[in-house]
Design a protein around this motif. Structure first.
Motif, PDB file in Angstrom:
ATOM      1  N   ASP A  35     -14.736  51.701  33.999  1.00  0.00           N
ATOM      2  CA  ASP A  35     -13.752  52.269  34.909  1.00  0.00           C
ATOM      3  C   ASP A  35     -12.924  51.149  35.514  1.00  0.00           C
ATOM      4  O   ASP A  35     -13.430  50.061  35.788  1.00  0.00           O
ATOM      5  N   GLU A  37     -11.557  51.115  38.471  1.00  0.00           N
ATOM      6  CA  GLU A  37     -11.729  50.970  39.912  1.00  0.00           C
ATOM      7  C   GLU A  37     -12.976  50.147  40.246  1.00  0.00           C
ATOM      8  O   GLU A  37     -13.783  49.843  39.370  1.00  0.00           O
ATOM      9  N   GLN A  38     -13.116  49.841  41.528  1.00  0.00           N
ATOM     10  CA  GLN A  38     -14.253  49.025  41.979  1.00  0.00           C
ATOM     11  C   GLN A  38     -15.396  49.877  42.533  1.00  0.00           C
ATOM     12  O   GLN A  38     -16.384  49.335  43.014  1.00  0.00           O
ATOM     13  N   GLU A  39     -15.248  51.196  42.460  1.00  0.00           N
ATOM     14  CA  GLU A  39     -16.303  52.105  42.900  1.00  0.00           C
ATOM     15  C   GLU A  39     -16.258  53.359  42.052  1.00  0.00           C
ATOM     16  O   GLU A  39     -15.221  53.675  41.440  1.00  0.00           O
ATOM     17  N   VAL A  40     -17.385  54.065  41.985  1.00  0.00           N
ATOM     18  CA  VAL A  40     -17.405  55.315  41.231  1.00  0.00           C
ATOM     19  C   VAL A  40     -16.745  56.410  42.061  1.00  0.00           C
ATOM     20  O   VAL A  40     -16.584  56.291  43.273  1.00  0.00           O
ATOM     21  N   LEU A 170     -17.522  48.361  36.425  1.00  0.00           N
ATOM     22  CA  LEU A 170     -16.328  48.662  37.214  1.00  0.00           C
ATOM     23  C   LEU A 170     -15.333  47.509  37.086  1.00  0.00           C
ATOM     24  O   LEU A 170     -15.668  46.425  36.612  1.00  0.00           O
TER      25      LEU A 170
END
Length: 399
Positions: A35, A37-40, A170
């Motif tokens: 992904d 982004e840096q978070e789910v 991530l």
């Protein structure tokens, strides 16, 4: 040594649930979730209403209906096992005009066909017993409709993946996908990852990522921003459960409604306005690239020609809190602009066909070693664990 490595693009709840399902059902398989982004759960999964839908709205026999009904049971069990929030606060689907009564009756028949548990019709007096401040002529009451915390569920799914020996990578924006004789090569700038199979669950970017993988150009994703108001804390007592309108079957959006959240707040909304960026959570966020993509797609103009009146109404509510709350006051009379503050917003990845039709059911394309989830609309979060089983079966079909 692993039997196989499966990559999943997208760390939203559908991607994470799919990765977990493959890890559990195919022992020896290593799953890797990618992904940017840096978070789910950074996008749709983290900006939705938190509602666990019971299956009222969907045509019996459709994939939506089947996966929603199965998904509710799986999600309830998962939340209980992991001690995650899951509160059955109930839902009223309220008819406020006489011309909505036939639509409500059709909805009741549809919901019964989906075996929605304990659903019943209620009249004006019983509406007041359930929701003393609500209006309406008649309603459907679904006592088993629940609310939960989908970002918390997503984080728990990520833990399951890592506990199985998989990884959640991530900060890995996918920029290339190439099928090779020995598998699939996924690129992120100069970085490369080889997997045996690849599943695309990219949400708002699903069509763009699918095109990188060689899939067709349609359906295209059109982003719709849904904006919320929040009842002020001293007004949150005005609703006990979920209060919804009878939906218009011409549109995939449910209309403005009242939604208690597990944190004690109560949201009013959402509306549905065309976002000017795929990740346009604010009105001021504009992406020239996304706008050019929308303007160059014939389906956008055909959709606009059909639904421009509704679009004007939705934009009026976006720009005016008074107009927004005028619709809400049909369901909880007396609630007005002075009872709310502006809340957050989410962006829905609405798939659109070239003829201007809003795609209403799940669409999954498979070509070779790559499986692309091209449309996973609401109730995707509710149905995520059931969708995961469906996708996992599609990935290995014929293998």
């Amino acid at each position: 040594m692993a039997d196989e490595t499966v990559g999943v693009v997208g760390a939203g709840i559908v991607g994470l649930a799919t990765a977990r399902e493959i890890a559990l059902s195919r022992p020896g398989t290593v799953v890797v979730v990618l992904d940017k982004e840096q978070e789910v759960a950074a996008h749709q999964s983290g900006h939705n209403s938190g509602v666990v839908h019971a299956g009222i709205y969907y045509p019996p026999g459709s994939l939506k209906a089947d996966l929603c009904v199965r998904g509710v049971a799986l999600l309830r069990e998962y939340c209980q096992e992991r001690r995650l929030p899951y509160r059955e606060i109930g839902k009223l689907v309220v008819a406020v005009r006489a011309d909505e009564l036939d639509r409500m009756e059709h909805l009741y028949t549809r919901a019964r066909g989906n075996h929605v548990p304990d659903l019943r019709r209620v009249g004006r007096e019983e509406i007041r017993e359930l929701e003393p401040h609500a209006g309406g002529l008649a309603a459907l009451h679904s006592p088993r409709t629940a609310i939960t915390d989908y970002p918390a569920i997503a984080r728990e799914l990520a833990k399951d993946i890592e506990a199985s020996g998989g990884r959640v990578r991530l900060g890995f924006p996918v920029t290339s996908v190439r099928a090779r004789a020995s598998g699939v090569e996924v690129g992120s700038g100069a970085r490369r990852l080889r997997v045996d199979r690849l599943v695309l669950c990219a949400g708002l970017q699903s069509d763009a990522v699918a095109r990188l993988a060689g899939d067709g150009r349609e359906p295209r994703i059109v982003p719709f921003r849904g904006e919320y108001m929040l009842l002020k804390p001293d007004r949150a007592h005005l609703v006990n459960g979920l209060v919804y309108p009878v939906p218009d079957p011409r549109y995939p959006f449910l209309g403005v409604h009242f939604t208690p959240r597990v944190n004690g707040t109560v949201e009013v909304g959402p509306n549905a306005v065309l976002a000017l960026a795929r990740e346009g959570y604010r009105r001021t966020r504009i992406s020239p690239r996304d706008l050019l993509g929308l303007a160059g797609y014939p389906g956008t103009w055909r959709m606009a020609a059909r639904h421009w009146r509704t679009g004007v109404k939705e934009y009026r509510g976006s720009l005016s809190a008074a107009a927004f709350m005028k619709d809400a006051a049909h369901y909880v009379p007396g609630v007005g602009v002075h009872d709310v503050v502006r809340g957050g917003a989410g962006v829905r990845a609405q798939a659109l066909d070239r003829d201007g039709t809003l795609v209403d059911d799940f669409r999954i394309h498979r070509h070779g070693r790559i499986t692309a989830v091209r449309n996973a609309p609401s109730p995707a979060a509710t149905a995520s664990l059931a969708i995961a089983r469906h996708i996992a079966a599609a990935v290995y079909e014929g293998s």
